[in-house]
Motif scaffolding. Structure first.
Motif, PDB file in Angstrom:
ATOM      1  N   LYS B  52     -54.936 -43.483  49.241  1.00 45.25           N
ATOM      2  CA  LYS B  52     -54.867 -44.251  48.004  1.00 45.25           C
ATOM      3  C   LYS B  52     -54.671 -45.742  48.292  1.00 45.25           C
ATOM      4  O   LYS B  52     -55.365 -46.586  47.733  1.00 45.25           O
ATOM      5  N   SER B  53     -53.733 -46.030  49.180  1.00 47.00           N
ATOM      6  CA  SER B  53     -53.485 -47.442  49.486  1.00 47.00           C
ATOM      7  C   SER B  53     -54.698 -48.062  50.157  1.00 47.00           C
ATOM      8  O   SER B  53     -55.033 -49.221  49.896  1.00 47.00           O
ATOM      9  N   THR B  54     -55.344 -47.275  51.011  1.00 46.85           N
ATOM     10  CA  THR B  54     -56.545 -47.777  51.679  1.00 46.85           C
ATOM     11  C   THR B  54     -57.608 -48.125  50.643  1.00 46.85           C
ATOM     12  O   THR B  54     -58.242 -49.180  50.707  1.00 46.85           O
ATOM     13  N   TYR B  96     -47.825 -54.877  45.332  1.00 39.93           N
ATOM     14  CA  TYR B  96     -47.905 -54.081  46.543  1.00 39.93           C
ATOM     15  C   TYR B  96     -46.828 -53.008  46.581  1.00 39.93           C
ATOM     16  O   TYR B  96     -45.784 -53.139  45.938  1.00 39.93           O
ATOM     17  N   GLN B  97     -47.109 -52.017  47.422  1.00 38.50           N
ATOM     18  CA  GLN B  97     -46.188 -50.881  47.547  1.00 38.50           C
ATOM     19  C   GLN B  97     -44.773 -51.357  47.881  1.00 38.50           C
ATOM     20  O   GLN B  97     -43.799 -50.843  47.377  1.00 38.50           O
ATOM     21  N   SER B  98     -44.683 -52.371  48.756  1.00 38.61           N
ATOM     22  CA  SER B  98     -43.351 -52.809  49.172  1.00 38.61           C
ATOM     23  C   SER B  98     -42.882 -54.029  48.387  1.00 38.61           C
ATOM     24  O   SER B  98     -41.913 -54.664  48.771  1.00 38.61           O
ATOM     25  N   PHE B 173     -51.683 -51.775  40.949  1.00 39.40           N
ATOM     26  CA  PHE B 173     -50.305 -51.391  41.294  1.00 39.40           C
ATOM     27  C   PHE B 173     -50.352 -50.335  42.385  1.00 39.40           C
ATOM     28  O   PHE B 173     -51.025 -49.319  42.221  1.00 39.40           O
ATOM     29  N   ASP B 174     -49.644 -50.557  43.470  1.00 41.41           N
ATOM     30  CA  ASP B 174     -49.554 -49.513  44.485  1.00 41.41           C
ATOM     31  C   ASP B 174     -48.202 -48.829  44.361  1.00 41.41           C
ATOM     32  O   ASP B 174     -47.173 -49.420  44.652  1.00 41.41           O
ATOM     33  N   GLU B 175     -48.216 -47.581  43.933  1.00 37.44           N
ATOM     34  CA  GLU B 175     -46.998 -46.783  43.769  1.00 37.44           C
ATOM     35  C   GLU B 175     -45.886 -47.556  43.071  1.00 37.44           C
ATOM     36  O   GLU B 175     -44.829 -47.761  43.644  1.00 37.44           O
ATOM     37  N   PRO B 176     -46.118 -47.944  41.817  1.00 38.50           N
ATOM     38  CA  PRO B 176     -45.115 -48.772  41.147  1.00 38.50           C
ATOM     39  C   PRO B 176     -43.767 -48.087  41.016  1.00 38.50           C
ATOM     40  O   PRO B 176     -42.741 -48.725  41.137  1.00 38.50           O
TER      41      PRO B 176
END
Ligand code: ADP
Ligand code: MG
Lengths: 377, 260
Positions: B52-54, B96-98, B173-176
């Protein structure tokens, strides 16, 4: 009282082997291993059923589970039926859990063992690739620098000030110590030789020229490589791990201009100043040793020093130190930006930044020395 | 709400065509084809490690696809020149995820940087905009805090505020809600829905949180790690009702139905 886990074998019929588990099957003491069963089966090849029975099993933990999973794996390979009796229900459900998701056997990590030749080949390819990366990085840095000259580069002035401070004033104590000592060492070693000819006054020349032309620049370069280059790599590496650099890129802000440029600029500006300061410290260190020699006083030492130096020496020294500043900054930033996405990668980036910078400094020194030699200055 | 959304003429914002994503020779996903419409809250879902992030890094221009195309409106994102690509992606905001807040800057400076870079606002105006955006995510008064001085959930919200700084047309949104407590996660979901409804922003949300998927998503794609491709597209609620694919069922029901 409980004893350690025990495994008993009972050949109940020609093709059935019964295993009796008893005692304390915990990870703490030597437990029977599945190998014992394997060995036993080696003696009785016709066995195709194994009955497991817990009899007086006091306690168990992963020790028992490891034994059972090994055994189960072996049995399924050898097509032996495995049956359990009286086993605690917890054991059964844990075993079921462990087998719920099949082992991942994708090609991914199964790269297998690499032979020496493959490894050598890979390393060579990597080496050439990293040379390419280096050139690319230097190219991008040059583009960013030319943008700076045209006043178009984007970076924060306040960042530049912070970096300037951290690589100037804060580096003074260690530069003082190192250059003072290097001056003393040079004077000691040179002094002993020169005294044999009664020419000890030339210690002043030796120290002055060596420091001003070369040693001050190299020593500050190496100190800054360890101190600041490593820090740059760690900072940028951490930013890479936190996706902060990605965030810059998606905003269309060039990390080259925003992060690398101020660092390069700061070091290229500050290194000559530090080297100048190191010159003075080195000469003072040399003077301290020189004055302890017979027949030299401070005035003589001073006059000899001034007479020995010319602007070329100073110019070459300062030029070298500016070059070293760029090298240290580039090495630090490059390793930081190339950093992988884990904590250990940040450590590696810092280490390799220092190594790259020192190798670069020595190479640059060699090149500068050869060129100045050819030019005869 | 869903009915209202369907009335909007389908108007593709992003089209993904025959996409293959890979790290070197390791293929993460292949044969991806889907369409993200304007105003959608589009979910990219799948188990962890499925890519997913990729997928997101490819959509936002950080990593080039091994094969295939991504279209923004009519522009082939990865074939066009870098200039155009930068211009396109500047109209997108990314969380971003982080969190990825710039750690050496305060929240205000974090939000101000994109504004300073791409607008001609005066410092006073920028300050006002920053205050507004921070208050939208419930962080009014935290202007002078550094990212390390606030909690993880607040960092994520600040990340959203920064992503919204330039009033983007698309928000990624990455894994909000990953790593947030249920209440904060819920609030974040509400925020995403409200932003989408009031500003009409296209939202692309990478997540595997079921609660979010069903409450906020009105379109989605499911990436199946074992098949290395996508196996379903559509409204997640409908997918749940209709799907026959065991892997997707397992995912959408947390595996609860399969054991029964
Ligand atoms: N930089 C990388 N290099 C090589 N493989 C990677 C890299 N990043 C991720 N992967 C691999 O790609 C796959 C997808 O990762 P990712 O997109 O982060 O998954 P998700 O976000 O869905 O959890 C994983 O198997 C992961 O191991
Ligand atoms: Mg991810």
């Amino acid at each position: 009282m409980s004893m350690t886990g025990e495994l008993l074998f009972e050949q109940s019929s020609k093709d059935t082997l019964r295993l009796i588990l008893s005692g304390r099957w915990k990870l703490e003491k030597d437990l029977p291993a599945a190998d014992e069963v394997v060995r036993k089966l080696g003696d009785a090849p016709e066995v195709c059923n194994i009955d497991l029975e817990a009899r007086g099993l006091d306690a168990w933990d992963s020790g028992l589970l490891v034994f059972l999973t090994d055994l189960r794996k072996f049995c399924s390979e050898k097509k032996i039926r495995l049956k359990g009796k009286n086993l605690p229900s917890g054991v059964l459900s844990m075993l079921k859990l462990a087998a719920a998701v099949p082992e991942k056997k994708d090609a991914r990590k199964a790269e297998g063992r690499v032979t020496f030749l493959i490894d050598l080949g890979n390393q060579t390819v990597d080496f050439f690739r990293s040379c390419g990366d280096l050139l690319e990085f230097v190219g991008e840095a040059t583009v960013a620098f030319s943008k700076l000259l045209r006043g178009k580069a984007q970076y924060r002035r306040s960042d530049l000030w912070l970096i300037l401070e951290s690589c100037s004033a804060q580096a003074v104590p260690i530069v003082t110590l190192i250059s003072f000592l290097v001056g003393m060492i040079l004077a000691f070693i040179g002094g002993i030789q020169l005294q044999m000819f009664g020419a000890q006054i030339y210690v002043a020349d030796l120290v002055a020229i060596a420091m001003v032309r070369l040693m001050a620049a190299i020593m500050t370069g190496i100190v800054m490589a360890g101190r600041t280059g490593g820090a740059f790599a760690a900072q940028l590496g951490t930013m890479q791990v936190n996706q902060e650099i990605d965030a810059l890129k998606t905003l269309g802000i060039s990390p080259m201009e925003f992060l690398v440029l101020p660092r390069m600029l700061a070091l290229a500006l500050m290194m000559p100043l530090l080297a100048l300061y190191a010159n003075i410290m080195g000469i003072l260190g040399g003077a301290l040793v020189g004055m302890s020699m017979p027949g030299i006083n401070l005035i003589q030492y001073y006059n000899q020093t001034v007479a020995s130096l010319n602007l070329w020496h100073l110019g070459i020294g300062l030029f070298s130190s500016a070059v070293f500043g760029v090298i240290v900054a580039l090495a630090g930033c490059m390793r930081g930006i190339q950093c992988g996405r884990s904590a250990s990668a940040v450590g590696e980036a810092a280490t390799s930044a220092v190594v790259t910078a020192i190798v670069g400094i020595i190479l640059a020194t060699a090149i500068i020395t050869i060129i100045t030699n050819m030019l005869g200055v | 709400m869903i009915a209202a959304k369907e009335n909007i003429k389908e108007d593709a914002h992003i089209i993904v065509k025959d996409l293959t994503m890979a790290y070197g020779s390791f293929v993460v996903m292949q044969d991806l084809n889907f369409k993200i419409n304007r105003g959608d809250v589009f979910i990219i879902m799948g188990g962890s490690g499925c890519g997913k992030s990729t997928m997101m890094t490819i959509l936002i221009g950080l990593k080039s696809p091994a094969k295939g195309q991504v279209f923004y409106d009519d522009v082939d994102f990865w074939m066009t020149d870098e200039e155009t690509r930068n211009r396109i992606i500047r109209r997108a905001g990314v969380m971003y995820q982080s969190g990825a807040l710039w750690s050496s800057m305060t929240l205000e400076e974090n939000l101000a940087l994109p504004l300073e870079t791409y607008t001609d606002l005066r410092p006073g105006q920028i300050h006002e905009v920053v205050k507004l955006k921070l208050s939208l995510v419930g962080l009014a008064g935290f202007e002078d805090f550094y990212p390390s001085e606030i909690s993880g959930g607040m960092q994520k919200r600040a990340g959203i505020a920064r992503a919204m700084a330039l009033d983007p047309e698309i928000l990624f949104f990455d894994e909000p809600s990953a790593g947030l407590d249920p209440v904060s996660a819920r609030r974040l979901d509400d925020l995403i829905v409200q932003l989408s409804e009031s500003l009409g922003t296209t939202m692309v949300v990478v997540t595997h949180e079921l609660a979010s998927i069903f409450t906020i998503g009105n379109n989605s794609v499911f990436l199946d790690a074992s098949k290395r491709t996508m196996t379903a597209i559509g409204d997640p609620n409908k997918l749940l009702a209709e799907t026959k694919d065991p892997a997707l069922r397992l995912f959408l029901t947390r595996g609860e139905e399969s054991s029964g």
